[in-house]
Design a protein around this motif. Structure first.
Motif, PDB file in Angstrom:
ATOM      1  N   ILE B  26      25.563  27.917 -26.859  1.00  0.00           N
ATOM      2  CA  ILE B  26      24.787  26.839 -27.077  1.00  0.00           C
ATOM      3  C   ILE B  26      23.629  26.938 -28.152  1.00  0.00           C
ATOM      4  O   ILE B  26      23.502  28.180 -28.643  1.00  0.00           O
ATOM      5  CB  ILE B  26      23.536  26.684 -25.719  1.00  0.00           C
ATOM      6  N   SER B  27      23.219  25.943 -28.738  1.00  0.00           N
ATOM      7  CA  SER B  27      22.453  25.976 -29.599  1.00  0.00           C
ATOM      8  C   SER B  27      21.216  24.989 -29.395  1.00  0.00           C
ATOM      9  O   SER B  27      21.401  23.766 -29.018  1.00  0.00           O
ATOM     10  CB  SER B  27      22.884  25.365 -31.282  1.00  0.00           C
ATOM     11  N   PHE B  28      19.793  25.460 -29.870  1.00  0.00           N
ATOM     12  CA  PHE B  28      18.873  24.323 -29.625  1.00  0.00           C
ATOM     13  C   PHE B  28      17.853  25.209 -30.227  1.00  0.00           C
ATOM     14  O   PHE B  28      17.556  26.236 -30.675  1.00  0.00           O
ATOM     15  CB  PHE B  28      18.443  24.160 -28.357  1.00  0.00           C
ATOM     16  N   SER B  29      16.589  24.279 -30.647  1.00  0.00           N
ATOM     17  CA  SER B  29      15.359  24.720 -31.153  1.00  0.00           C
ATOM     18  C   SER B  29      14.270  24.266 -30.626  1.00  0.00           C
ATOM     19  O   SER B  29      14.182  23.383 -29.528  1.00  0.00           O
ATOM     20  CB  SER B  29      15.345  24.325 -32.797  1.00  0.00           C
ATOM     21  N   LEU B  30      13.226  25.035 -30.859  1.00  0.00           N
ATOM     22  CA  LEU B  30      11.715  24.615 -30.020  1.00  0.00           C
ATOM     23  C   LEU B  30      10.698  24.326 -30.963  1.00  0.00           C
ATOM     24  O   LEU B  30      10.539  25.422 -31.794  1.00  0.00           O
ATOM     25  CB  LEU B  30      11.290  25.581 -29.037  1.00  0.00           C
ATOM     26  N   GLY B  31       9.867  23.230 -30.977  1.00  0.00           N
ATOM     27  CA  GLY B  31       8.927  23.258 -31.854  1.00  0.00           C
ATOM     28  C   GLY B  31       7.584  23.323 -30.922  1.00  0.00           C
ATOM     29  O   GLY B  31       7.629  23.966 -29.982  1.00  0.00           O
ATOM     30  N   GLN B  32       6.450  23.020 -31.417  1.00  0.00           N
ATOM     31  CA  GLN B  32       5.243  22.983 -30.613  1.00  0.00           C
ATOM     32  C   GLN B  32       5.425  21.833 -29.510  1.00  0.00           C
ATOM     33  O   GLN B  32       4.746  20.704 -29.707  1.00  0.00           O
ATOM     34  CB  GLN B  32       4.065  22.637 -31.606  1.00  0.00           C
ATOM     35  N   GLU B  33       6.143  21.964 -28.384  1.00  0.00           N
ATOM     36  CA  GLU B  33       6.476  21.206 -27.598  1.00  0.00           C
ATOM     37  C   GLU B  33       6.883  21.573 -26.412  1.00  0.00           C
ATOM     38  O   GLU B  33       6.859  22.901 -26.179  1.00  0.00           O
ATOM     39  CB  GLU B  33       7.798  20.343 -28.052  1.00  0.00           C
ATOM     40  N   ARG B  34       6.925  20.811 -25.225  1.00  0.00           N
ATOM     41  CA  ARG B  34       7.369  21.080 -23.933  1.00  0.00           C
ATOM     42  C   ARG B  34       8.794  20.909 -23.678  1.00  0.00           C
ATOM     43  O   ARG B  34       9.069  19.760 -23.665  1.00  0.00           O
ATOM     44  CB  ARG B  34       6.494  20.928 -22.779  1.00  0.00           C
ATOM     45  N   LEU B  35       9.669  22.166 -23.830  1.00  0.00           N
ATOM     46  CA  LEU B  35      11.005  21.884 -23.719  1.00  0.00           C
ATOM     47  C   LEU B  35      11.629  22.241 -22.272  1.00  0.00           C
ATOM     48  O   LEU B  35      11.403  23.252 -21.752  1.00  0.00           O
ATOM     49  CB  LEU B  35      11.908  22.631 -24.926  1.00  0.00           C
ATOM     50  N   GLY B  36      12.071  21.404 -21.642  1.00  0.00           N
ATOM     51  CA  GLY B  36      12.676  21.605 -20.375  1.00  0.00           C
ATOM     52  C   GLY B  36      14.100  21.950 -20.407  1.00  0.00           C
ATOM     53  O   GLY B  36      14.886  21.283 -21.224  1.00  0.00           O
ATOM     54  N   ILE B  37      14.667  23.040 -19.524  1.00  0.00           N
ATOM     55  CA  ILE B  37      15.948  23.392 -19.503  1.00  0.00           C
ATOM     56  C   ILE B  37      16.303  23.144 -17.721  1.00  0.00           C
ATOM     57  O   ILE B  37      15.698  23.851 -16.982  1.00  0.00           O
ATOM     58  CB  ILE B  37      16.342  24.760 -19.661  1.00  0.00           C
ATOM     59  N   VAL B  38      17.067  21.923 -17.516  1.00  0.00           N
ATOM     60  CA  VAL B  38      17.457  21.800 -16.042  1.00  0.00           C
ATOM     61  C   VAL B  38      18.856  22.183 -15.772  1.00  0.00           C
ATOM     62  O   VAL B  38      19.726  21.853 -16.794  1.00  0.00           O
ATOM     63  CB  VAL B  38      17.117  20.525 -15.471  1.00  0.00           C
ATOM     64  N   GLY B  39      19.026  22.535 -14.654  1.00  0.00           N
ATOM     65  CA  GLY B  39      20.553  22.553 -14.117  1.00  0.00           C
ATOM     66  C   GLY B  39      20.470  23.391 -12.608  1.00  0.00           C
ATOM     67  O   GLY B  39      19.453  23.545 -12.234  1.00  0.00           O
ATOM     68  N   GLU B  40      21.920  23.290 -12.148  1.00  0.00           N
ATOM     69  CA  GLU B  40      21.917  23.930 -10.935  1.00  0.00           C
ATOM     70  C   GLU B  40      21.852  25.372 -11.075  1.00  0.00           C
ATOM     71  O   GLU B  40      21.923  25.957 -12.123  1.00  0.00           O
ATOM     72  CB  GLU B  40      23.184  23.105 -10.124  1.00  0.00           C
ATOM     73  N   SER B  41      21.861  26.130  -9.669  1.00  0.00           N
ATOM     74  CA  SER B  41      22.057  27.478 -10.047  1.00  0.00           C
ATOM     75  C   SER B  41      23.466  27.876 -10.456  1.00  0.00           C
ATOM     76  O   SER B  41      24.522  27.178 -10.149  1.00  0.00           O
ATOM     77  CB  SER B  41      22.014  28.133  -8.555  1.00  0.00           C
ATOM     78  N   GLY B  42      23.410  28.909 -11.399  1.00  0.00           N
ATOM     79  CA  GLY B  42      24.667  29.293 -11.964  1.00  0.00           C
ATOM     80  C   GLY B  42      25.083  28.398 -13.074  1.00  0.00           C
ATOM     81  O   GLY B  42      26.115  28.725 -13.813  1.00  0.00           O
ATOM     82  N   SER B  43      23.903  27.453 -13.763  1.00  0.00           N
ATOM     83  CA  SER B  43      24.547  26.704 -14.750  1.00  0.00           C
ATOM     84  C   SER B  43      23.944  27.639 -16.302  1.00  0.00           C
ATOM     85  O   SER B  43      24.340  27.275 -17.058  1.00  0.00           O
ATOM     86  CB  SER B  43      23.455  25.731 -14.993  1.00  0.00           C
ATOM     87  N   GLY B  44      23.288  28.811 -15.894  1.00  0.00           N
ATOM     88  CA  GLY B  44      22.975  29.572 -17.174  1.00  0.00           C
ATOM     89  C   GLY B  44      21.680  29.316 -17.530  1.00  0.00           C
ATOM     90  O   GLY B  44      21.323  29.852 -18.811  1.00  0.00           O
ATOM     91  N   LYS B  45      20.970  28.542 -17.056  1.00  0.00           N
ATOM     92  CA  LYS B  45      19.559  28.388 -17.827  1.00  0.00           C
ATOM     93  C   LYS B  45      18.597  29.582 -17.753  1.00  0.00           C
ATOM     94  O   LYS B  45      18.054  29.645 -18.514  1.00  0.00           O
ATOM     95  CB  LYS B  45      18.676  27.251 -16.873  1.00  0.00           C
ATOM     96  N   SER B  46      18.557  30.119 -16.674  1.00  0.00           N
ATOM     97  CA  SER B  46      17.715  31.412 -16.534  1.00  0.00           C
ATOM     98  C   SER B  46      18.337  32.591 -17.410  1.00  0.00           C
ATOM     99  O   SER B  46      17.473  33.206 -18.107  1.00  0.00           O
ATOM    100  CB  SER B  46      17.738  32.117 -15.103  1.00  0.00           C
ATOM    101  N   MET B  47      19.649  32.774 -17.617  1.00  0.00           N
ATOM    102  CA  MET B  47      20.106  33.447 -18.560  1.00  0.00           C
ATOM    103  C   MET B  47      19.814  33.171 -20.054  1.00  0.00           C
ATOM    104  O   MET B  47      19.686  34.143 -20.815  1.00  0.00           O
ATOM    105  CB  MET B  47      21.658  33.598 -18.391  1.00  0.00           C
ATOM    106  N   THR B  48      19.532  31.872 -20.174  1.00  0.00           N
ATOM    107  CA  THR B  48      19.134  31.426 -21.545  1.00  0.00           C
ATOM    108  C   THR B  48      17.829  32.059 -21.770  1.00  0.00           C
ATOM    109  O   THR B  48      17.507  32.818 -22.937  1.00  0.00           O
ATOM    110  CB  THR B  48      19.374  29.979 -21.623  1.00  0.00           C
ATOM    111  N   GLY B  49      17.054  31.970 -21.107  1.00  0.00           N
ATOM    112  CA  GLY B  49      15.556  32.161 -21.094  1.00  0.00           C
ATOM    113  C   GLY B  49      15.540  33.768 -21.297  1.00  0.00           C
ATOM    114  O   GLY B  49      15.035  34.247 -22.131  1.00  0.00           O
ATOM    115  N   ARG B  50      16.267  34.638 -20.361  1.00  0.00           N
ATOM    116  CA  ARG B  50      16.092  35.899 -20.412  1.00  0.00           C
ATOM    117  C   ARG B  50      16.845  36.470 -21.922  1.00  0.00           C
ATOM    118  O   ARG B  50      16.431  37.274 -22.527  1.00  0.00           O
ATOM    119  CB  ARG B  50      16.714  36.525 -19.397  1.00  0.00           C
TER     120      ARG B  50
END
Lengths: 257, 284, 307
Positions: B26-50
């Motif tokens: 996955i590729s994404f960027s973050l500026g001075q903003e509130r970026l939400g990552i949503v998905g179900e369990s096992g979608s990889g959202k927490s792994m991305t954060g870690r």
């Protein structure tokens, strides 16, 4: 005749100075074939009412009547053939070392059934699990499948009343929809009465006809689901709870607990 | 310059049956903003954060072309350099404060420790700063909370303390992984309000990881929707309810709604093609 | 070719996610445990030593080069390898290797008997105390505390002194002193299991305490007890050796390893091998049990079991 009548129920844990009053002077009724939702925040005592009803919380006073019979200190097996419960966390409510087959056959044996084989197959089919799931262990199942097994176990003694303790709060929303649909279908098929505990007003609003709002162990307001949807409630706490769960700005004085 | 740039991030875990890809390019960027990552369990959202904090434990692997915090690539950094990055430039608030706070240390000592590992400041200085921070997260009696132990705090209070602790070294990016899902609804709005205010005041970037679509759509500016390790859709948060992807639509429709009752809920039909479709870019 | 197919067929049958019978489900979960265990090299090493020891004990008469009891006073205290005695001879000219081989039988006998008595008693007392609570719990646990308060060997000595010397009595004495830790573990496990939802769920089916303890709590306590037993085995062997050493366990001329060390200690400076060889045997077996226990803990620990 009401399915459940509770009047002046008090439930507490611990004794002496450590005594915590979890439920205080609660009176409620669940109509035959009806559905009642208990909502409130954590620690409001909503689950404790279910535990007291099923005999899992031993210290209580008041009067509880189920299907016309007043409950004493001990629950008989006949009671458990009338009332069954589905727990919150399907990961904790199934024995980690028992296969689905063991869980269901033990339940059926305890209730004195002889035709166990066909009944297990029927139960699994009723909750939407194929026969291939029968000999699996809980760790081989997903959360939704486990909750289906827990529902099958609760249905095994053919109860008239089902107590649901946050049955979907540990599940993903798409799985939650499947389980809620299943519960709706089962209720229609078997003419069950539901008493459901949840912190999610949308879920309770979807499942129940009457809703009781709890705060600090007491019921502050009881209303119909239509009243709740139309925001026709009188108690400030119920208003606050509803607007908070609709994502609306809430009354600061109440939220700053 | 973006606060964060992630290019082609993979998180891999070896298992007995082969390699399991928790996050798949996955590729994404973050500026001075509130970026939400949503998905179900096992979608990889927490792994991305870690993975952004390089907090994936071996044998798990993080592979990426680039993970840049304000232009500095952290992929090549060693653990010692990473320890400086964590906290000072990027910080994380987890789901349950009960498991993130040390039960045998007072709240004040923990906040002071968080501050003093990143700045060489005196004890009195650290204490002043800690009290200031407790006040910043709307704790009304900071002196009392400063001396208290975590078990004396409620869930909402614990989460505010966590936020204070994570923000005290003044990071540029905050990752909040389901920061309110262990809290009651009314406390939830309050904690979110605090996060929102601090992030705005300090000009930080926020990555908000959650399973709750309604919450993300009302709280964030931009949303990435993840499904089995990939980004399937990205949109403005206030337009989330007009999302196009069948997965997002399915998730939205499966929610029971107070304002639109129906007897049966729509059930999400998963299409195997979603899994194989290439990841959508989440760059600004 | 057909052999290969049937082998992989068996493996698929065992590792399937969709077992079709009770037996297949059971066997498959055992097989997964074995796969996890097999991955642990040290544990496999421990298991290897123990299998070797069991084989030696079974085939002792075939393996032993000499009669373990035959005295040959002309060949007293021969060093290693001399005149056909691979590990030398003891003070009565008996072949040490043969005595060690026959001694394996006695060691295994003690270990197995203690392992059958102590954990069962402990499991029973611990789970009953933990599940019922209240006055029964208090009484049972105070009795446990009393047993725990004495050093194991001292208590065992007192029992043997009362019961008389001999292997059976040594076993009994060790078992009587070994159960309290098991009771403690079983009780602690029970306290955490007792309040879990799956116990509540089975109570809602009208199950009584007896069924809950034996069918629902025991299987979960068992794994931590098995691990604890294997870790304790070393201690049990040493306690048996200690009793033998003090002359309270196996009686001469029985080739028990502890008793052999006891005999050898008189010559430890001039004829070191007489005491060292049985010492090494005890050391090896203890180590094997410890390694096995570590491996079993990884496989059986219910806290991360299955996931």
């Amino acid at each position: 005749m009401n399915a459940v009548d509770i009047s002046d129920l008090n439930v507490w844990f611990g004794k002496g100075r450590d005594r915590v009053d979890a439920v205080r002077n609660v009176s409620l009724t669940l109509a035959q074939g009806g559905s009642l939702g208990l909502v409130g925040e954590s620690g409001s005592g909503k689950s404790t009412i279910l535990r007291a009803l099923t005999g899992l919380a031993p210290s209580w006073t008041g009067q509880m009547t189920v299907a016309g019979k007043t409950l004493g200190r001990r629950r008989t097996r006949t009671f458990y053939q009338t009332v069954q419960m589905v727990f919150q966390d399907p990961y904790a409510s199934l024995h980690p070392r028992h296969s689905i087959d063991q869980v269901l056959s033990e339940t059926l044996t305890l209730h004195g059934y002889r035709d166990i084989e066909p009944r297990i197959e029927k139960l699994l089919a009723d909750v939407g699990l194929g026969p291939s799931y029968r000999f699996r262990y809980p760790h081989q199942l997903s959360g939704g499948q486990r909750q289906r097994v827990a529902i099958a176990r609760a249905l095994a003694p053919e109860p008239a009343i089902l107590l649901l303790d946050e049955p979907t709060s540990a599940l993903d929303v798409s799985v939650q929809a499947e389980i809620l649909n299943l519960l709706t279908d089962i209720r229609a098929e078997r003419d069950l009465s539901y008493m459901m505990v949840s912190h999610d007003l949308a879920v309770v609003g979807h499942m129940c006809e009457r809703i009781a709002v709890m705060q600090n162990g007491e019921i502050v307001e009881t209303m119909s689901v239509e009243d709740m949807r139309a925001m026709r409630m009188t108690h400030p706490y119920s208003k606050h709870l509803l607007s908070a769960s609709m994502g609306l700005p809430t009354d600061e004085a109440l939220s700053d607990l | 310059m973006n606060l964060l740039d992630v290019d082609n991030l993979w998180v891999k875990f070896p298992t007995r049956t082969g390699i399991f890809d928790a996050v798949r390019g996955i590729s994404f960027s973050l500026g001075q903003e509130r970026l939400g990552i949503v998905g179900e369990s096992g979608s990889g959202k927490s792994m991305t954060g870690r993975a952004i904090l390089k907090l994936i434990r071996p044998p798990g692997q993080i592979i990426a072309d680039r993970i840049a915090i304000e232009g500095d690539d952290i992929i090549a950094m060693n653990e010692r350099q990473m320890r400086k990055v964590r906290g000072e430039r990027i910080s994380m608030v987890m789901q349950d404060p009960k498991f993130s706070l040390n039960p045998v240390m007072t709240v004040g000592d923990q906040i002071m420790e968080a501050y003093r590992t990143h700045t060489r400041s005196s004890k009195t200085d650290a204490k002043r700063k800690a009290l200031e921070m407790l006040e910043a997260v709307s704790i009304r009696a900071p002196e009392r909370v400063f001396r208290a132990y975590p078990h004396e705090m409620s869930g909402g209070m614990g989460q505010r303390i966590m936020i204070a602790m994570m923000l005290i070294p003044d990071p540029r990016i905050l990752i909040a992984d389901e920061p309110t899902s262990a809290l009651d609804v009314s406390v939830q709005t309050q904690v979110l309000g605090i996060i929102d205010r601090l992030v705005k005041e300090r000009g930080m970037g926020l990555i908000f990881i959650s399973h709750d679509l309604n919450l993300v759509s009302s709280f964030c500016d931009r949303v990435l929707i993840m499904y089995s390790g990939r980004i399937v859709e990205t949109c403005q948060a206030d337009k989330l309810h007009e999302a196009q992807h069948p997965y997002t639509r399915g998730l939205l429709n499966s929610l029971p709604r107070l304002d639109a009752p129906n007897r049966r809920l729509e059930v999400l039909q998963r299409d195997p093609a979603w899994r194989d479709a290439p990841s959508v870019s989440g760059r600004i | 070719m057909t052999d290969q197919v049937s082998q992989s067929g068996w493996r698929a049958w065992l590792t399937t996610d969709t077992p079709t019978s009770r037996r297949q489900a059971k066997l498959s979960s055992w097989y997964h445990g074995w796969l996890a265990f097999r991955g642990n090299t040290m544990a496999m090493f421990g298991l290897g030593i123990l299998v070797f020891l069991i084989l030696i004990a079974i085939f002792a008469p075939l393996i032993a080069p000499h009669d373990p009891l035959a005295q040959d006073l002309g060949n007293r205290l021969k060093p290693l390898g001399e005149s056909g005695h691979f590990l030398g001879t003891d003070s009565l000219g008996r072949d040490i290797l043969s005595r060690l081989i026959y001694g394996a039988r006695i060691t295994l006998y003690i270990v197995i008997l203690v392992a059958l008595i102590a954990p069962v008693v402990g499991l029973f007392i611990g789970t009953v105390a933990g599940y019922t609570g209240g006055i029964i719990d208090a009484t049972l646990m105070r009795i446990t505390d009393i047993f725990l308060a004495f050093p194991r060997l001292v208590l065992a000595l007192a029992f043997v002194a009362a019961l008389g010397a001999g292997i059976e009595n040594a076993v009994l004495a060790i078992a009587l002193t070994a159960w309290p830790p098991y009771a403690r573990i079983a009780r602690a496990e029970t306290l955490t299991i007792r309040n879990s939802d799956y116990i509540s769920a089975v109570r809602l089916q009208g199950a009584g305490p007896l069924r809950i303890i034996t069918k629902h709590i025991w299987p979960l306590c068992l794994s931590s007890l098995i691990v604890r037993i294997t870790l304790d085995m070393a201690g049990i062997i040493l306690a048996a050796a200690g009793l033998g050493f003090l002359g309270m366990g196996a009686q001469p001329p029985t080739p028990e390893w502890g008793a052999m060390i006891s005999e050898g200690r008189r010559f430890i400076l001039d004829h070191w091998w007489v005491a060292t060889m049985p010492g090494l045997a005890i050391f090896t077996v203890s180590l094997a049990f410890n390694l096995l226990g570590d491996g079993l803990r990884d496989v059986l620990d219910p806290k991360d079991g299955g996931s």
